[in-house]
Design an enzyme around this catalytic site. Structure first.
Site, PDB file in Angstrom:
ATOM      1  N   PHE A  99      -2.159  16.184   4.715  1.00  0.00           N
ATOM      2  CA  PHE A  99      -2.523  15.609   3.423  1.00  0.00           C
ATOM      3  C   PHE A  99      -1.326  15.769   2.497  1.00  0.00           C
ATOM      4  O   PHE A  99      -0.852  16.876   2.254  1.00  0.00           O
ATOM      5  CB  PHE A  99      -3.767  16.259   2.811  1.00  0.00           C
ATOM      6  CG  PHE A  99      -4.299  15.412   1.693  1.00  0.00           C
ATOM      7  CD1 PHE A  99      -5.097  14.303   1.960  1.00  0.00           C
ATOM      8  CD2 PHE A  99      -3.937  15.671   0.377  1.00  0.00           C
ATOM      9  CE1 PHE A  99      -5.535  13.472   0.938  1.00  0.00           C
ATOM     10  CE2 PHE A  99      -4.374  14.841  -0.652  1.00  0.00           C
ATOM     11  CZ  PHE A  99      -5.176  13.752  -0.369  1.00  0.00           C
ATOM     12  N   GLU A 127       0.847  -1.200   0.000  1.00  0.00           N
ATOM     13  CA  GLU A 127       0.000   0.000   0.000  1.00  0.00           C
ATOM     14  C   GLU A 127       0.876   1.241   0.000  1.00  0.00           C
ATOM     15  O   GLU A 127       2.017   1.206   0.454  1.00  0.00           O
ATOM     16  CB  GLU A 127      -0.854   0.012   1.282  1.00  0.00           C
ATOM     17  CG  GLU A 127      -2.323  -0.269   1.057  1.00  0.00           C
ATOM     18  CD  GLU A 127      -3.071   0.809   0.280  1.00  0.00           C
ATOM     19  OE1 GLU A 127      -2.467   1.578  -0.486  1.00  0.00           O
ATOM     20  OE2 GLU A 127      -4.292   0.871   0.444  1.00  0.00           O
ATOM     21  N   ASP A 128       0.328   2.335  -0.492  1.00  0.00           N
ATOM     22  CA  ASP A 128       1.057   3.602  -0.416  1.00  0.00           C
ATOM     23  C   ASP A 128       0.987   4.158   1.004  1.00  0.00           C
ATOM     24  O   ASP A 128       1.989   4.546   1.588  1.00  0.00           O
ATOM     25  CB  ASP A 128       0.511   4.628  -1.427  1.00  0.00           C
ATOM     26  CG  ASP A 128      -1.014   4.723  -1.441  1.00  0.00           C
ATOM     27  OD1 ASP A 128      -1.679   4.042  -0.641  1.00  0.00           O
ATOM     28  OD2 ASP A 128      -1.545   5.499  -2.264  1.00  0.00           O
ATOM     29  N   ARG A 163       0.423  12.470  -8.883  1.00  0.00           N
ATOM     30  CA  ARG A 163       1.045  11.134  -8.782  1.00  0.00           C
ATOM     31  C   ARG A 163       2.417  11.149  -9.442  1.00  0.00           C
ATOM     32  O   ARG A 163       3.263  10.326  -9.149  1.00  0.00           O
ATOM     33  CB  ARG A 163       0.173  10.092  -9.502  1.00  0.00           C
ATOM     34  CG  ARG A 163      -1.190   9.869  -8.865  1.00  0.00           C
ATOM     35  CD  ARG A 163      -1.819   8.609  -9.452  1.00  0.00           C
ATOM     36  NE  ARG A 163      -3.244   8.531  -9.222  1.00  0.00           N
ATOM     37  CZ  ARG A 163      -3.810   8.036  -8.127  1.00  0.00           C
ATOM     38  NH1 ARG A 163      -3.057   7.582  -7.141  1.00  0.00           N
ATOM     39  NH2 ARG A 163      -5.117   7.974  -8.024  1.00  0.00           N
ATOM     40  N   ASP A 175      -4.056   5.355   6.317  1.00  0.00           N
ATOM     41  CA  ASP A 175      -4.560   6.553   6.988  1.00  0.00           C
ATOM     42  C   ASP A 175      -5.471   6.068   8.112  1.00  0.00           C
ATOM     43  O   ASP A 175      -4.992   5.712   9.191  1.00  0.00           O
ATOM     44  CB  ASP A 175      -5.274   7.412   5.940  1.00  0.00           C
ATOM     45  CG  ASP A 175      -5.797   8.726   6.484  1.00  0.00           C
ATOM     46  OD1 ASP A 175      -5.501   9.056   7.642  1.00  0.00           O
ATOM     47  OD2 ASP A 175      -6.509   9.432   5.750  1.00  0.00           O
TER      48      ASP A 175
HETATM   49  P1  IMP Z   1      -7.615   4.659   4.647  1.00  0.00           P
HETATM   50  O1  IMP Z   1      -8.658   3.709   4.132  1.00  0.00           O
HETATM   51  O2  IMP Z   1      -8.231   5.784   5.450  1.00  0.00           O
HETATM   52  O3  IMP Z   1      -6.483   3.994   5.371  1.00  0.00           O
HETATM   53  O4  IMP Z   1      -7.036   5.412   3.388  1.00  0.00           O
HETATM   54  C1  IMP Z   1      -6.130   4.801   2.560  1.00  0.00           C
HETATM   55  C2  IMP Z   1      -6.101   5.404   1.168  1.00  0.00           C
HETATM   56  O5  IMP Z   1      -6.463   6.794   1.175  1.00  0.00           O
HETATM   57  C3  IMP Z   1      -4.704   5.365   0.633  1.00  0.00           C
HETATM   58  O6  IMP Z   1      -4.462   4.175  -0.059  1.00  0.00           O
HETATM   59  C4  IMP Z   1      -4.649   6.595  -0.242  1.00  0.00           C
HETATM   60  O7  IMP Z   1      -5.103   6.266  -1.540  1.00  0.00           O
HETATM   61  C5  IMP Z   1      -5.603   7.562   0.385  1.00  0.00           C
HETATM   62  N1  IMP Z   1      -4.914   8.571   1.251  1.00  0.00           N
HETATM   63  C6  IMP Z   1      -4.872   8.632   2.600  1.00  0.00           C
HETATM   64  N2  IMP Z   1      -4.159   9.679   3.034  1.00  0.00           N
HETATM   65  C7  IMP Z   1      -3.723  10.323   1.927  1.00  0.00           C
HETATM   66  C8  IMP Z   1      -2.901  11.498   1.722  1.00  0.00           C
HETATM   67  O8  IMP Z   1      -2.428  12.188   2.642  1.00  0.00           O
HETATM   68  N3  IMP Z   1      -2.679  11.830   0.408  1.00  0.00           N
HETATM   69  C9  IMP Z   1      -3.165  11.125  -0.653  1.00  0.00           C
HETATM   70  N4  IMP Z   1      -3.920  10.012  -0.485  1.00  0.00           N
HETATM   71  C10 IMP Z   1      -4.205   9.622   0.793  1.00  0.00           C
HETATM   72 MG    MG Z   2      -4.250   3.888  -2.127  1.00  0.00          MG
END
Ligand code: IMP
Ligand code: MG
Length: 207
Positions: free
Chosen positions: A172, A116-117, A185, A120
């Site tokens: 962010f 995963e990138d 990206r 969050d």
């Molecule tokens: P989660 O489901 O809240 O853990 O969010 C995960 C996904 O949200 C990641 O795979 C990203 O695609 C996106 N995301 C969360 N934080 C950021 C950020 O700071 N910048 C860009 N994308 C984010």
């Molecule tokens: Mg993602």
């Protein structure tokens, strides 16, 4: 406010001028850490061929460089791709959609590593991992994320990854695969987005 200073090595398309507040992680720092993550994976998966799953689109650059580092270590692997989407603008919607060409049969009895990138809230992974576990019946499943965001309320974190590149403050961020409404990206480094970046209309570039 003073114009933010970026070293010339932080190259990016000129249409993004003024869209970043500060540099969070330089390409060099990212690449060094990826080599360490590859070494950890190599320690744990030596003698195995894990199935590395890239979560599109954000994890793409990280995935590519992680594979590169694993090749240098002569670590074998197979690759698969999955697409999961939970974000709209800067906030997680809480609804995760899973799409992709991935055949669940290819995971059966295998050691799986989801890359995963960023984690969050962890909502995306808290849905992907049980889904793959149930449908794919892998021998094991772990998550390798480049970034893990520190939340003001740690209880809001729904998922802990085993392999984490960087634990980062709650901003962010954009670049190195991470987008804001599909922009940014195409950066080698990771930046904190500026108000101008947030206000920018993506449609202006999509001609
Ligand atoms: P989660 O489901 O809240 O853990 O969010 C995960 C996904 O949200 C990641 O795979 C990203 O695609 C996106 N995301 C969360 N934080 C950021 C950020 O700071 N910048 C860009 N994308 C984010
Ligand atoms: Mg993602």
């Amino acid at each position: 406010m003073n114009a933010p200073f970026f070293h010339p090595q932080h190259i990016y398309p000129e249409e993004y001028d003024g869209h970043f507040d500060s540099l969070m992680l330089s390409s060099k720092v990212i690449q060094n850490r990826i080599k360490q993550l590859a070494a950890l994976l190599n320690q744990d998966y030596k003698g195995n061929r894990p199935v590395l799953i890239c979560t599109l689109k954000g994890a793409c650059p990280f995935f590519q460089h992680l594979l590169d580092a694993l090749q240098d270590l002569r670590q074998g692997y197979d690759v698969e791709f999955i697409r999961a989407s939970s974000y709209n603008g800067r906030s997680s919607t809480g609804n995760v959609e899973i799409m992709g060409e991935l055949s669940m049969k290819d995971l059966e009895g295998r050691h799986v590593v989801v890359t995963e990138d960023i984690v969050d809230t962890g909502t995306t992974l808290s849905m992907i991992v049980p889904f793959l576990q149930k449908e794919g019946k892998p021998a094991s499943i772990q998550v390798c994320t480049l970034l893990d965001k520190r939340l003001p309320e740690p209880d809001d974190k729904n998922f802990e990854a085993k392999y984490v590149g960087f634990s980062i403050p709650n901003h962010f961020i954009i670049g190195y695969g991470l987008d804001y409404n599909e922009l940014y990206r195409d950066l080698k480094d990771i930046f904190v987005i500026s108000q101008r970046g947030i206000d920018f209309e993506a449609a202006k570039l999509h001609k």
